[in-house]
Structures are given as C-alpha cells and as structure tokens.
Enzyme design. Structure first.
Site, PDB file in Angstrom:
ATOM      1  N   SER A 125      45.561  12.763  54.539  1.00  0.00           N
ATOM      2  CA  SER A 125      45.649  11.652  53.571  1.00  0.00           C
ATOM      3  C   SER A 125      44.008  11.679  52.884  1.00  0.00           C
ATOM      4  CB  SER A 125      45.892  10.341  54.549  1.00  0.00           C
ATOM      5  OG  SER A 125      45.846   9.320  53.697  1.00  0.00           O
ATOM      6  N   ASN A 126      43.529  10.621  52.334  1.00  0.00           N
ATOM      7  CA  ASN A 126      42.455  10.467  51.767  1.00  0.00           C
ATOM      8  C   ASN A 126      41.830   9.017  51.824  1.00  0.00           C
ATOM      9  OD1 ASN A 126      43.386   8.756  49.495  1.00  0.00           O
ATOM     10  ND2 ASN A 126      44.530  10.820  49.058  1.00  0.00           N
ATOM     11  N   HIS A 127      40.673   8.733  51.294  1.00  0.00           N
ATOM     12  CA  HIS A 127      40.105   7.574  51.780  1.00  0.00           C
ATOM     13  C   HIS A 127      40.426   6.350  50.952  1.00  0.00           C
ATOM     14  CE1 HIS A 127      37.554   9.301  54.439  1.00  0.00           C
ATOM     15  NE2 HIS A 127      37.070  10.206  53.707  1.00  0.00           N
TER      16      HIS A 127
END
Ligand code: CTP
Length: 396
Positions: free
Chosen positions: A206-208
């Site tokens: 995923s990412n931030h």
C-alpha cells in the site's frame, strides 16, 4: 446570496463579540433574517438589548428559563446556516469533544444546516497543538472556517488569532450562499485514499495516502450542490455531507471496476486516490512462511483508471488527475496531463514542507490543458479543496 436566508448567529465569550452587532446589522440590511443565541460568557462582552434591537428578534441564551425548555432542535432546523462568531477556545473544545452544556451547543449538536465558524483567540491559544487538533476535528465534522487574521490582539500582542472583520464575515457568507448551488445537477466521481494489494492473507502492498485531500474535495463539491460518488480505499475518515455516496473498495482492481461502472454518468471525475501501480501476480491463499535470507514477490501492472477514463471521456466530461512527484515535478505533471487526456492536473510535490501525504495542509500547483498554471499556497486541505473546486467550476 444572503437575502431571504435564515441565519442563526451563535456568539461565544471573546472580546471579538463586541463586533457582532455589525455582523447582524449587515446581514439584516442585506435582507437576511437573523436570530441570535449567546453563551453566558458572551453576555459580558456585548448586550442582548443591542442584538435584539438590531436583529428585531428575541435573543436566546438559556436552555431552560422559568421551567420552560427552549426548543434547540427547532432553532437548528429553522436556520439555513449556523454562524458561530466569535468562536472561543472553550466553545471550540466543546464542539470537538461533544460537551453539550448550553443552548448554543445543543443547537450545534442537533443542527441539520451548514455551519460556519469565525474563531477568535490570542495567538498562543490559537497555535496550541490542542487548538489545532480541535480545529481539524470540527473541519472533519463538516464545519467551514473563516480564517483568523494577523494583527493586534486583546492581550496587546501582535499575531495570529484576530476574528475576521464583520465585513469579511459578511462577504464569506455571501460567497457561501452563492456557491451553495453552483454545482447543483452535476454528477461528480471522486477517488480517494490508498489501495491495498494483498500478498497473502496477512500482508499487503500500500502507500501513505490518508485520503484527506480527496475527502475534502468530496465535501466541498457536495457543499456546492453536486451529487458525489466517492470511491475510497481503506482510510480512517468519515463523510459528513448527505450528498456523498460512499463506495468502499480495497484493491486497484475494485477501484477500477467501481469507476468504470460510472464512466458514462459523471460530469466531473477527480482522481485523487494513490492507486497502486502494481499488484502481486498471485496472492497466496496461505500465509507465506519465512524461508531463506531473501524473498521476492512478482508484480503485475494494475489498470490505470485516470488513463482509461481519459480515453473514453465525452465532450461534456471534465477529468482531473493528481500527480505526486519527488523530482522533475512540472515536467512529470504536464506529461501526465497530456498522456492521460486530463483537463487539469493537481501537482503535489513531496519536496514542499507541509504538503503531500498524511498532514492536514497542502500546497499544490494546477496545470491546465490550455497551458496555464496556477499556484495555491500552503493551507489546510479543506481550503485547498475550495480552490481546486473553484478551478473545476471554471472548466465547466
Ligand atoms: N491513477 C489511476 N490509476 C492508476 C494509477 C494512477 O487512476 N492505476 C491516477 C491517480 O489517481 C492520479 C494520477 O493517475 O490522479 C497520477 O498518479 P501517479 O501515481 O502520480 O502517476 P502514475 O501514472 O501512476 O505514474 P508514476 O507512478 O510513474 O509517477
């Protein structure tokens, strides 16, 4: 505009309360119907008689009087807008935490109308982290905020925290009512947040992304009368506006499917999500066990939603993309604008302090098909959302 609108003005305990008769006078002169609710702390700063004379209405200040109950629900339902000005630090904290101990707070917690606040505090109170948290919370709850001004404060110090002048508050209200129907009849598709691509039942890529920018745009669009479909990846945010239909997805593929099913139906699409560009080629059904000093996961490209919408977009549809960049920001944003056939690209640079993932502020540059650019300075994401929606409205 404000003519014919029913405005409930909540006044709280701050020296800036002395300016509220001017707000009432301007609104009444412009044809608004104004009712005033005061907290007990505000009564020391401005008189009920002044406010009832100018508003030509009884001023309310108590939940119970001589055994009778003031119908706060009725007052909240009566109003087209609840304006709390000045908003003191104490009332802000009650709004943020749910402390309902006076008539104004009973109205606030039961109000069904939009709410605008004009804070007023000394600078040290205004910049305190708790105040910042409380402001962010009430923003997330859907309150619109008239920014404090820089100048002389009650303490004699110069700094941030002055309530906006009555004329500025009046103009904000005019603008609010002018915008409230600006996008009525328009259908808007928005993506927000990250996606999660499962490696196995336990792990994902995923990412931030927090989703805050996309959610703020959704709230702003709905506030201007649009019917909004918000396709969101997993985030910890909530939607407050009734005009927002929430579609929750996890993966890039699910987000793609959800968007494509609305592809013929939207007038504006805003792709604010941080969609994973790659997803595991296979997702293991069982938890992958730890073996050997290295491991690798084979990935395959996901479908590019913005690009796909750009290829099938019809003439009346407007497509907005986001570009999050760390280097060659302008060139990359312009390339994405062209390659994905978007009408506008919003550039976030991770090199700008206070901008990008997670935080409550942002600073962006808008790129248009026409070759024009527009810079929007560092401010809360809810304020940036206003500027972005203004720009989209011009494209329409
Ligand atoms: N986007 C999308 N679908 C994807 C990937 C990106 O709709 N599978 C959209 C994003 O929502 C954003 C825009 O495309 O509006 C640009 O995303 P970004 O990640 O900055 O660019 P990419 O095209 O993925 O290119 P790169 O990661 O190489 O910078």
């Amino acid at each position: 505009m404000v003519a014919g609108k029913k405005i409930l003005l909540g006044i709280t305990g701050s020296i800036a309360a002395y300016k509220t008769p001017f707000i009432v006078r301007e609104l009444v002169k412009a044809g608004a119907e104004v009712k005033v609710v005061m907290t007990s702390a505000s009564l020391d700063f401005v008189s009920k008689l002044t406010l009832s004379t100018l508003s030509k209405q009884t001023v309310h200040d108590q939940l119970f009087k001589e055994g009778a109950w003031a119908n706060h629900v009725e007052l909240g339902r009566w109003a087209d807008l609840l304006l709390i000005a000045p908003l003191s630090c104490t009332t802000l904290s009650k709004m943020s935490s749910g402390l309902c101990d006076n008539l104004l707070m009973s109205i606030y917690f039961s109000a069904t109308c939009p709410i605008i606040v004009a804070p007023a505090m000394d600078e040290d109170m205004w910049i305190h982290p708790v105040t910042k948290d409380n402001m962010n919370r009430i923003r997330e709850h859907g309150c619109k905020v008239i920014q404090v001004k820089h100048g002389e404060l009650a303490s004699g110090l110069i700094g941030e925290g002055r309530m906006a002048e009555p004329g500025e508050i009046f103009s904000e209200l005019q603008g609010f009512f002018a915008r409230s129907q600006q996008l009525s009849g328009k259908k808007v598709l928005i993506t927000a947040g990250p996606t999660q691509e499962s490696i196995d039942p336990v792990r994902f890529i995923s990412n931030h992304s927090s989703g805050k920018m996309g959610y703020a745009i959704a709230e702003e669009m709905a506030g201007r009368g649009a019917v909004v479909t918000l396709v969101t990846g997993p985030v910890s945010l909530r939607c407050y506006h009734k005009g927002i239909q929430l579609v929750k997805v996890k993966t890039a593929e699910e987000m793609f499917e959800a968007c494509m099913s609305s592809s013929a139906d939207y007038d504006v699409a805003v792709m604010a999500a941080a969609v994973a560009d790659y997803t595991p080629l296979v997702t293991s059904e069982q938890k992958i066990k730890k073996e050997g000093p290295e491991m690798s996961v084979k990935l395959k490209k996901t479908s590019d939603i913005l690009n796909s919408l750009g290829r099938i977009k019809s003439k009346h549809q407007r497509l907005i993309g986001f570009a999050l960049e760390t280097n060659n920001e302008n060139q990359n944003a312009i390339k994405k604008l062209k390659d994905k056939n978007a009408d506008m690209m919003v550039l976030n640079s991770l090199n700008n302090e206070g901008a990008g993932f997670g935080g409550d502020t942002n600073q962006v540059r808008l790129f248009f098909k026409s070759g024009q650019q527009k810079d929007i300075e560092l401010k809360p994401k809810t304020e940036i959302a206003k500027d972005i929606v203004d720009a989209i409205n011009e494209l329409l």
